[in-house]
Structures are given as C-alpha cells and as structure tokens.
Motif scaffolding. Structure first.
Motif, PDB file in Angstrom:
ATOM      1  N   LEU A 166      60.195  22.211 -21.412  1.00  0.00           N
ATOM      2  CA  LEU A 166      60.773  22.649 -20.136  1.00  0.00           C
ATOM      3  C   LEU A 166      60.850  24.170 -20.076  1.00  0.00           C
ATOM      4  O   LEU A 166      60.481  24.785 -19.069  1.00  0.00           O
ATOM      5  N   LEU A 167      61.312  24.800 -21.153  1.00  0.00           N
ATOM      6  CA  LEU A 167      61.404  26.261 -21.165  1.00  0.00           C
ATOM      7  C   LEU A 167      60.013  26.894 -21.089  1.00  0.00           C
ATOM      8  O   LEU A 167      59.838  27.944 -20.448  1.00  0.00           O
ATOM      9  N   GLN A 168      59.045  26.297 -21.729  1.00  0.00           N
ATOM     10  CA  GLN A 168      57.690  26.840 -21.675  1.00  0.00           C
ATOM     11  C   GLN A 168      57.143  26.805 -20.250  1.00  0.00           C
ATOM     12  O   GLN A 168      56.406  27.705 -19.838  1.00  0.00           O
ATOM     13  N   ARG A 169      57.500  25.763 -19.497  1.00  0.00           N
ATOM     14  CA  ARG A 169      57.079  25.701 -18.093  1.00  0.00           C
ATOM     15  C   ARG A 169      57.669  26.845 -17.280  1.00  0.00           C
ATOM     16  O   ARG A 169      57.106  27.263 -16.273  1.00  0.00           O
ATOM     17  N   LEU A 170      58.821  27.359 -17.734  1.00  0.00           N
ATOM     18  CA  LEU A 170      59.483  28.460 -17.025  1.00  0.00           C
ATOM     19  C   LEU A 170      59.147  29.820 -17.622  1.00  0.00           C
ATOM     20  O   LEU A 170      59.720  30.839 -17.209  1.00  0.00           O
ATOM     21  N   ASP A 171      58.238  29.856 -18.597  1.00  0.00           N
ATOM     22  CA  ASP A 171      57.869  31.104 -19.285  1.00  0.00           C
ATOM     23  C   ASP A 171      59.067  31.738 -19.986  1.00  0.00           C
ATOM     24  O   ASP A 171      59.236  32.964 -19.989  1.00  0.00           O
ATOM     25  N   VAL A 172      59.913  30.902 -20.563  1.00  0.00           N
ATOM     26  CA  VAL A 172      61.095  31.372 -21.281  1.00  0.00           C
ATOM     27  C   VAL A 172      60.961  30.983 -22.747  1.00  0.00           C
ATOM     28  O   VAL A 172      60.617  29.839 -23.073  1.00  0.00           O
ATOM     29  N   ARG A 173      61.205  31.938 -23.637  1.00  0.00           N
ATOM     30  CA  ARG A 173      61.082  31.692 -25.072  1.00  0.00           C
ATOM     31  C   ARG A 173      62.376  31.071 -25.602  1.00  0.00           C
ATOM     32  O   ARG A 173      63.469  31.588 -25.354  1.00  0.00           O
ATOM     33  N   PRO A 174      62.290  29.934 -26.335  1.00  0.00           N
ATOM     34  CA  PRO A 174      63.494  29.303 -26.890  1.00  0.00           C
ATOM     35  C   PRO A 174      64.172  30.184 -27.934  1.00  0.00           C
ATOM     36  O   PRO A 174      63.595  31.140 -28.456  1.00  0.00           O
ATOM     37  N   SER A 175      65.431  29.843 -28.255  1.00  0.00           N
ATOM     38  CA  SER A 175      66.227  30.492 -29.309  1.00  0.00           C
ATOM     39  C   SER A 175      66.328  32.000 -29.106  1.00  0.00           C
ATOM     40  O   SER A 175      66.187  32.783 -30.041  1.00  0.00           O
ATOM     41  N   GLN A 176      66.583  32.405 -27.882  1.00  0.00           N
ATOM     42  CA  GLN A 176      66.742  33.826 -27.596  1.00  0.00           C
ATOM     43  C   GLN A 176      68.171  34.268 -27.885  1.00  0.00           C
ATOM     44  O   GLN A 176      69.110  33.474 -27.869  1.00  0.00           O
ATOM     45  N   SER A 177      68.336  35.548 -28.088  1.00  0.00           N
ATOM     46  CA  SER A 177      69.670  36.118 -28.216  1.00  0.00           C
ATOM     47  C   SER A 177      70.380  36.033 -26.871  1.00  0.00           C
ATOM     48  O   SER A 177      69.799  36.283 -25.817  1.00  0.00           O
ATOM     49  N   THR A 178      71.661  35.674 -26.898  1.00  0.00           N
ATOM     50  CA  THR A 178      72.415  35.587 -25.648  1.00  0.00           C
ATOM     51  C   THR A 178      72.547  36.945 -24.970  1.00  0.00           C
ATOM     52  O   THR A 178      72.832  37.015 -23.775  1.00  0.00           O
TER      53      THR A 178
END
Length: 445
Positions: A219-231
């Motif tokens: 799901l995150l990849q579909r949004l171009d967002v990298r998992p386990s990011q710093s808050t």
C-alpha cells in the motif's frame, strides 16, 4: 509564511492521485457517515410514534435528545487525541461498534430513562466516527481536492438521514418504532466487518511503524512512500494535539470554527430532533411528518455537487458564508409562512440544501484547513464544541413548544444562528497563512 513539506513522503501524500485506493477509503468512510446520519435522526423519527406508544408528550423526549447530544460531545472531544496519536482505523472500528450495539439495544428500551442511556452510547460512537472519517479521508486525498472529497464522504450523513425517514415509513406499519433502531444497529455492525477487512490505516501511521505486513508495504509503495521512516519526516502529532489547535497561528481559525460549528449544529439538531414532531403537531400523520422531514436531508445531499468545489477554489470565506446566509431565508419562510403541503416540502428541501449542506461544508473546511497532525483533533473538537449547540437545541425546542409558541415558529431562532455562522465564516479571511505540514523548525521541537 507558507512552508513546504519536509520529506519526500509528505510531498507524495499531499500530491497523491485519486485512484482505486483513495476511492475505496472514501467509499468506506461514506458508509460510516450513512450509518451516523441514520442513527442521529432515528430518535427524532421515532418520537411521533413513541408519544402514542408510551403516552408521553413530545417535549418529554427532550431528555433522550439531550443525552444523545452529550454522548456525541464526549465522543467527539475524546476522538481527537485517540485518532491523532494512535491511529484512525482503531478509532473508527471502536466507534461504529459502540453505536451499532447501542442502537440495536434501543429497540428493546422499555422506559424513557433506558432510552436516554442507550442514546448516550449511540451518540458516543457517532461522535468518534465523524472526525475519524474526515481525518482518514484527508490522509488519502491530495491537498488540492481535499474539501471536495471530504464533503463527498459527508453526503453520507444526509443520505443516512433521508434513508432513516424512508425506512421508518416502511417499518412503522409492521414493526413499530423498534424497527427503526434494529435497522440502525444491524447495518453498522455489518459495515464493521467491511472496515475490518478493507479499510487501511493512515499512510503516515503505517510509514512510521517498525514492522509491516506485505499488504501494508505494498500500500505504501503505491503511494510512493518508504516504510519505516522517521516520524520527524512525517506530519504526525508528537505533542498534545489539543494544544496545537491554539499554537503556530491556528488560534483564530480554531475559535471561528468553534463558533461556526456551535451555530450550525444548533440548527442541525433543532431540525433533526424537532422537525418530525413539529410537522406532526401542525396536522401531519407520523408517517407524513417523517417523510416531509426527510426531504431536509435529501436537499443536503445536493450541496455536494457544488459546495466542495467552491470551497476548494474560492475558499470558505465567500462560498460557505453566502450559503449560510441564504439558508437563513429558507428557515424564515418555514417559520413565518403557512405553506401548502407541496410548497412546504420544497422549502424543507432547500433549507436542508443550504443549512445542513453548510454544515457538511464546514466539516470539509476543517478537514482542509487543519494539517494531518491535528486533523482529527481539529474537527473532533469543533464538532465537540458544536455539540454544545446540539445539547441546547432540544432543550430550546422543547421549551419553545411548552410556552405555547406556534410549532413552526420554534425554528425562527435558527435564522439568527445561521447569520452568526455566516459572519464567522467570512471572518476566516483573517486567519493568516500557516504551513500545511510540519516545518523543519516544528519538527525539531
């Protein structure tokens, strides 16, 4: 001074496209809103029949109306910290389960006291679900279309109110007033299962998690967002989200929105709780009174065809303020003019389109103006403060009926509240500019 996003994740989320994922989230949130709208209106729709079944006058049900609004107040105020700190999906699941079970149990209430207690818990769930749907829809919507999409999901509330009137017309002859609450309980519990299976969590919360399922990672990849990011690179609440409502330039906006929501929800609940009984008092049968009142919610649905787009392109200061002002005119016609039946139906429709439609627009405005880190709290507290108007509305309506005011004239007070809401909305022009997401300075604090 306007500042841009501080991470690639925020850039992607604020500019995401509207695709199947986003539409699925919006559709599921709309279903929750339909249940909300149904269950808010169910007590008002049931009262004309309950007055006969329990041999009580209409004003006696003020107690049930007030406790319903108190429940919504508590739910709305508590939902903000929960949704902004712990996630949108758990908030929505808990909320819909609470008001589903409470509505189902309302069908078996044997006294006004028991009904009032169950209406409190129904309101508690409704109060938590509303800001949760706005926050999650906003998280899956680009900034440029946020008000439009949020308002589209909020058409669920008037759709639910309209369906409540239609369902009541079908079930009252065969099942009586309990049938209204049974439908209002069973349907949300079925939708609970759909949310459990198909509703994703906010992408910002998922991106900050340490471990994800393959489905969440995809799901995150579909949004171009990298998992386990710093808050620190995500627009998430790192401190008390309630305090944020009055910091970083948001104080004036928050106060004005609270005034708008108080006046707007005062009118919404005055209509929702008392319009069926008022129409009953002027000579309609309970079924006809319910049908006529339901046109108010049908009218509100049509506001989504234009108001969300106007807010996104012109801002709420002009479009929403004008909408509230026009609504005051339609309220005055209902209150002061003895209308033929068909004309009353038409004016009720337009009153709903402007007044209830304006509240939907106010929800969208709050979802658009508050950033993700305080979006649930911003709308939740606006709805919570607004529910003070919802608490006052049934008391005001019951008192005006008890002192002998002609039934339709109890709505005359709503004209003043609509005009105050119009003025407060226009004053949002002075709210100033704030960063839509965390600035580097805020992230470091």
């Amino acid at each position: 001074m306007q500042a841009g996003p501080i991470s690639a994740a925020e850039t992607a989320l604020e500019n995401q496209r509207l695709g199947p994922l986003q539409l699925r989230v919006a559709a599921l949130c709309t279903l929750v809103q339909i249940c909300d709208g149904y269950d808010i209106n169910s007590i008002g729709v049931a009262v004309p029949s309950l007055t006969h079944a329990w041999s009580l006058p209409g004003p006696a049900f003020t107690t049930a109306f007030v406790w319903s609004s108190i429940g919504i107040l508590v739910g709305a105020l508590s939902s903000g910290p929960i949704g902004d700190r712990f996630g949108r999906k758990p908030l929505l699941l808990a909320s819909i389960a609470i008001f589903g079970f409470a509505s189902l149990l309302s069908a078996f209430a044997g006294s006004l006291t028991m009904l009032a207690v169950l209406r409190f818990f129904t309101g508690l769930g409704i109060g938590g679900a509303m800001p949760g749907t706005v926050a999650l829809t906003g998280d899956y919507t680009p900034q440029r279309l946020r008000a439009t999409v949020i308002m589209a999901t909020f058409t669920g509330a008037p759709i639910g109110g309209f369906l409540c009137g239609q369902v009541a017309g079908l079930v009252l002859p065969s099942f009586g007033w309990p049938g209204i609450f049974i439908v209002g309980g069973v349907v949300p519990l079925l939708i609970f299962v759909a949310l459990l299976l198909w509703l994703p969590e906010s992408p910002r919360f998922l991106a900050a998690k340490g471990s994800l399922t393959p489905r969440q990672t995809a799901l995150l990849q579909r949004l171009d967002v990298r998992p386990s990011q710093s808050t620190a690179g995500l627009d998430l609440a790192s401190s008390n989200p309630i305090a944020m409502l009055f910091g970083k330039g948001y104080a004036l906006q928050t106060v004005l929105l609270w005034i708008i929501f108080f006046c707007s929800l005062m009118n919404l609940f005055l209509f929702g709780y008392w319009m069926p009984e008022v129409f009953h008092l002027i000579g309609m049968t309970p079924a006809d009174a319910v049908f006529a009142s339901s046109l108010r919610d049908l009218g509100a649905i049509f506001a989504v065809l234009y108001l969300g787009l106007l807010i996104d392109h012109l801002g709420p200061e002009r479009s929403l303020a004008f909408h509230y002002a026009v609504g005051a005119v339609f309220i005055a016609v209902i209150a002061l003019v003895a209308l033929p039946y068909l004309a009353l139906l038409a004016i009720t429709f337009f009153c709903g389109m402007t007044i209830i439609g304006s509240q939907t627009g106010a929800n969208a405005t709050a979802g658009k103006l508050y950033p993700a880190r305080m979006r649930t709290s911003g709308l939740g507290w606006a709805l919570g403060i607004g529910r003070l108007g919802g608490i006052a509305a049934p008391v005001l309506g019951g008192w005006l009926l008890r002192i002998g005011l002609p039934p339709t004239q109890i709505f005359l007070s709503a004209c003043g509240f609509a005009l105050i809401a119009a003025i407060a909305t226009a004053l949002l022009a002075f709210r100033g500019q704030r960063a839509p997401v965390l600035t580097p300075q805020e992230a470091a604090e």
